[in-house]
Design a protein around this motif. Sequence first.
Motif, mmCIF file in Angstrom:
data_model
loop_
_atom_site.group_PDB
_atom_site.id
_atom_site.type_symbol
_atom_site.label_atom_id
_atom_site.label_comp_id
_atom_site.label_asym_id
_atom_site.label_seq_id
_atom_site.Cartn_x
_atom_site.Cartn_y
_atom_site.Cartn_z
ATOM 1 N N MET A 122 0.841 -1.195 0.000
ATOM 2 C CA MET A 122 0.000 0.000 0.000
ATOM 3 C C MET A 122 0.871 1.238 0.000
ATOM 4 S SD MET A 122 -3.311 0.428 2.362
ATOM 5 C CE MET A 122 -2.382 0.584 3.824
ATOM 6 N N SER A 123 0.605 2.126 -0.879
ATOM 7 C CA SER A 123 1.482 3.285 -1.011
ATOM 8 C C SER A 123 0.898 4.474 -0.297
ATOM 9 C CB SER A 123 1.669 3.606 -2.482
ATOM 10 O OG SER A 123 1.731 4.992 -2.673
ATOM 11 N N MET A 149 8.284 14.470 -6.163
ATOM 12 C CA MET A 149 7.920 13.218 -5.493
ATOM 13 C C MET A 149 6.411 13.065 -5.353
ATOM 14 S SD MET A 149 8.739 10.439 -3.994
ATOM 15 C CE MET A 149 7.762 9.267 -3.056
ATOM 16 N N PHE A 198 11.393 9.851 -6.633
ATOM 17 C CA PHE A 198 11.965 10.020 -5.302
ATOM 18 C C PHE A 198 13.361 10.638 -5.409
ATOM 19 C CE2 PHE A 198 12.860 7.518 -1.115
ATOM 20 C CZ PHE A 198 12.867 8.713 -0.442
ATOM 21 N N VAL A 252 14.538 3.310 -5.396
ATOM 22 C CA VAL A 252 15.610 3.618 -4.458
ATOM 23 C C VAL A 252 16.927 3.854 -5.201
ATOM 24 C CG1 VAL A 252 17.000 2.675 -2.596
ATOM 25 C CG2 VAL A 252 14.540 2.421 -2.548
ATOM 26 N N MET A 309 12.524 17.243 2.948
ATOM 27 C CA MET A 309 11.407 16.366 2.573
ATOM 28 C C MET A 309 10.622 15.874 3.794
ATOM 29 S SD MET A 309 13.232 12.827 1.572
ATOM 30 C CE MET A 309 13.531 11.661 2.878
ATOM 31 N N LEU A 360 8.963 11.310 12.182
ATOM 32 C CA LEU A 360 8.917 10.576 10.916
ATOM 33 C C LEU A 360 8.432 9.145 11.141
ATOM 34 C CD1 LEU A 360 9.590 10.284 7.907
ATOM 35 C CD2 LEU A 360 11.934 9.760 8.545
ATOM 36 N N LEU A 361 8.985 8.486 12.174
ATOM 37 C CA LEU A 361 8.585 7.103 12.455
ATOM 38 C C LEU A 361 7.104 7.015 12.793
ATOM 39 C CD1 LEU A 361 11.527 5.534 14.489
ATOM 40 C CD2 LEU A 361 10.740 4.973 12.192
ATOM 41 N N ILE A 411 5.050 7.529 9.621
ATOM 42 C CA ILE A 411 5.166 6.404 8.685
ATOM 43 C C ILE A 411 4.391 5.193 9.195
ATOM 44 C CG2 ILE A 411 6.803 4.722 7.748
ATOM 45 C CD1 ILE A 411 7.125 7.173 6.277
ATOM 46 N N VAL A 458 15.948 -2.122 1.708
ATOM 47 C CA VAL A 458 17.194 -1.364 1.709
ATOM 48 C C VAL A 458 17.370 -0.735 3.089
ATOM 49 C CG1 VAL A 458 18.424 0.565 0.699
ATOM 50 C CG2 VAL A 458 17.038 -0.886 -0.742
ATOM 51 N N PHE A 460 6.269 -3.496 7.268
ATOM 52 C CA PHE A 460 6.420 -2.766 6.009
ATOM 53 C C PHE A 460 6.994 -3.638 4.903
ATOM 54 C CE2 PHE A 460 5.831 0.493 8.988
ATOM 55 C CZ PHE A 460 5.320 1.571 8.286
ATOM 56 N N THR A 467 5.613 -0.026 -0.227
ATOM 57 C CA THR A 467 6.424 0.400 -1.370
ATOM 58 C C THR A 467 7.862 0.653 -0.906
ATOM 59 O OG1 THR A 467 5.837 2.679 -0.945
ATOM 60 C CG2 THR A 467 4.508 1.507 -2.554
ATOM 61 N N GLU A 468 8.759 0.624 -1.891
ATOM 62 C CA GLU A 468 10.176 0.817 -1.607
ATOM 63 C C GLU A 468 10.426 2.095 -0.822
ATOM 64 O OE1 GLU A 468 12.190 0.943 -5.297
ATOM 65 O OE2 GLU A 468 13.291 -0.903 -4.941
ATOM 66 N N HIS A 469 9.777 3.191 -1.255
ATOM 67 C CA HIS A 469 10.144 4.453 -0.617
ATOM 68 C C HIS A 469 9.591 4.535 0.801
ATOM 69 C CE1 HIS A 469 6.252 5.914 -2.271
ATOM 70 N NE2 HIS A 469 6.246 6.597 -1.156
ATOM 71 N N MET A 470 8.497 3.806 1.101
ATOM 72 C CA MET A 470 8.015 3.792 2.479
ATOM 73 C C MET A 470 8.999 3.049 3.387
ATOM 74 S SD MET A 470 5.493 5.652 2.725
ATOM 75 C CE MET A 470 4.235 5.501 3.952
ATOM 76 N N PHE A 482 12.130 2.738 2.838
ATOM 77 C CA PHE A 482 13.291 3.613 2.875
ATOM 78 C C PHE A 482 13.098 4.699 3.942
ATOM 79 C CE2 PHE A 482 16.327 6.551 0.786
ATOM 80 C CZ PHE A 482 17.332 5.652 0.492
ATOM 81 N N LEU A 483 11.922 5.318 3.936
ATOM 82 C CA LEU A 483 11.656 6.395 4.888
ATOM 83 C C LEU A 483 11.587 5.858 6.311
ATOM 84 C CD1 LEU A 483 8.995 8.431 2.887
ATOM 85 C CD2 LEU A 483 11.378 9.030 3.325
ATOM 86 N N LEU A 484 11.014 4.672 6.469
ATOM 87 C CA LEU A 484 10.946 4.059 7.799
ATOM 88 C C LEU A 484 12.354 3.890 8.373
ATOM 89 C CD1 LEU A 484 9.088 2.391 9.859
ATOM 90 C CD2 LEU A 484 10.063 0.403 8.733
#
Lengths: 350, 289
Positions: free
Chosen positions: A1-2, A75, A81, A137, A276, A325-326, A329, B37, B89, B93-96, B98-100
């Motif tokens: 899920m994005s 983004m 990204f 990435v 960001m 951030l954590l 997310i 990653v 996670f 998605t990859e960028h999520m 990555f951000l985590l």
Amino acid sequence: MSGVSENRVLAGSPSTGEAARGGLIADVPRRALILLGLFAALLLVAPATVGDYLLSVMILVLYYAYLGLAWNVMMGFAGQFSLGHALYIGLGGYTAGALFVHYGLPPWFGMVVGAAVAAVMGGVIGALGFRFGVKGVYFALLTIAFAEFTRILFDHWGWVGASSGLYLPVEYRDTDDLWLLRGSATMFYYVILAMTAGAFILCHWLLQRRVGYYWQAIREDQEAAQTLGIDVFRYKMIAVMLSAAMTAIGGVFYAFYYNNLYPETIFSMHRSIELMLGVIIGGIGTLFGPILGAIVLTTLGEMLTGLTEDLGLDGIKQMSYGVALLVIIVYRPGGLWPWLRRRLGLEKPR
Amino acid sequence: MPIDFLLNILVAGLLTGLVYGLMALGLSAIFGVMKVVNFAHGDMMVVAMYATYTLYTAAGLEPVAALPLVAAGLFVFGFALQRGLVNRFINATEHMQFLLLLGVAMVITNGTLMVFGPDARNVQLDYAFDSYNVGPLIVDKVRVIAAGVAGGTALLLAAFFRFTVTGKAIRACADNFTGAQVVGLHVNHLYAVTFGIGAACVGVAGTLLLLITDVHPHLSTDYTLLGFIIVILGGLGSLGGALLGGVLVGLSEALSGALIAPSLKSMFSFGLLILVLLLRPQGLLGKQA
């Protein structure tokens, strides 16, 4: 899920074709307009009522809001990204700064040149990355690599002061010189406010145009977008170059507001991350998210720094950013704005 | 340029490169198995270095003796991090992802900054300046120890993946996620074990690197980026590639540091990264994408 795909942009229903013709605000709910007007009025009168410290914090908030809006184009709208946006801040700041220091050229001229330089650089990175099929990435790492490469290059380039930095001359003055951007904090406040408002309106407008829809199509599913006949390469390039140019203009503001530029700080990856973070916390891909995120993060950072000043805890601000951030997310991957918008009743009737 | 001088530099670069390789091995194993990653890799490295430093200053434990402790500690940390946070996670998605891990990295870096302060720390060993003379070569004792242990650890890891049941099971998860579930492997558990192993590699590498160099909190970003350069050079997911990449980066850093300017050495690494990303994104030893 994005996280991205969960969001809907403020002005993003498919029925906006008419709205685009009907003007910028035709598609915005009345309640949102009233709140936006109040918010704008508050920002306009703020310098008259707040003290020096608060004014400097507000400048910082607007600066990060502006940079966030710029990063969000790439983004949030087009789904590319970048973790190397410090590169464009640095290019903008150094171009305008060096032109001013060496030739006395006004920042407004440097802004145009800096934005052009950054757009070309963004274009080079984008073209290489997209043509060679560097995705996700890997693309983010490519942007970091270019930023770090440039950082070390500037560290050894004597004309811009190398690692000892480039200083803009500071003199005491009573009047504001808007042409050379020398003057009081109040002047800088209105400059960055105008820049942020301009970026906000530009983003709002772009999202109502063809290019905005193409970007979102690419973001959600690049293959599908290509199948529908969208020139994916071209529209991704537009996003990268526009985002780079906007970021560079933020860099020009940085140069003239802080009057010093060090490759070590301005090109550092921490800058790219900082700019960001606000967008992620506010809501990637939303219009108001970058602004809300900048308000939340900067306030949090300043409050913690102020509270723990006596304790000498060095990393507390960055630490709180990491925790924020954590939390976002894990618990609210779409960001704060979609949730707040619902709370304020600003959802568009469907 | 005298040939002896050049040879000495090459040997020092090679030995440091092996330690880099071990660090990158952890990153590569984690990516190879669960396609995550780990952006907090350099931060885990710095934590390991500080753990070694603390054990040395507080308990008088030699770095080499502290090694199993640090490795075990990092294994537990990696295991817990995967179980508690990263596993939620695994399909994001990859960028999520990555951000985590970026968030995790920020918390760790600034945690070490708050605890240890911004100053550089190192361990003062009485054999720090000992060296072996081999013909024209003068080789630092600490570098030999570091490279030897790093190489040994890498061999152990390779044997683990090849011969043990758990190692084979982890490779099965990497090869075919659904297939591994169908035959009844506990994939989540194996993922956590892999993350732990990756972290333990970093733990060993961090302890060894403290023999050679200082530690301060802001090194974490440098090590994360260094790890990325190495694994992308060697091929993400390839264990041999990580070692080869580590040695190449060690050599290139040593050469450019000695021949051009020390401050320019990472510019070559980033230049190399750009070229590899564009021309051979699967890396030198990676499989064709």
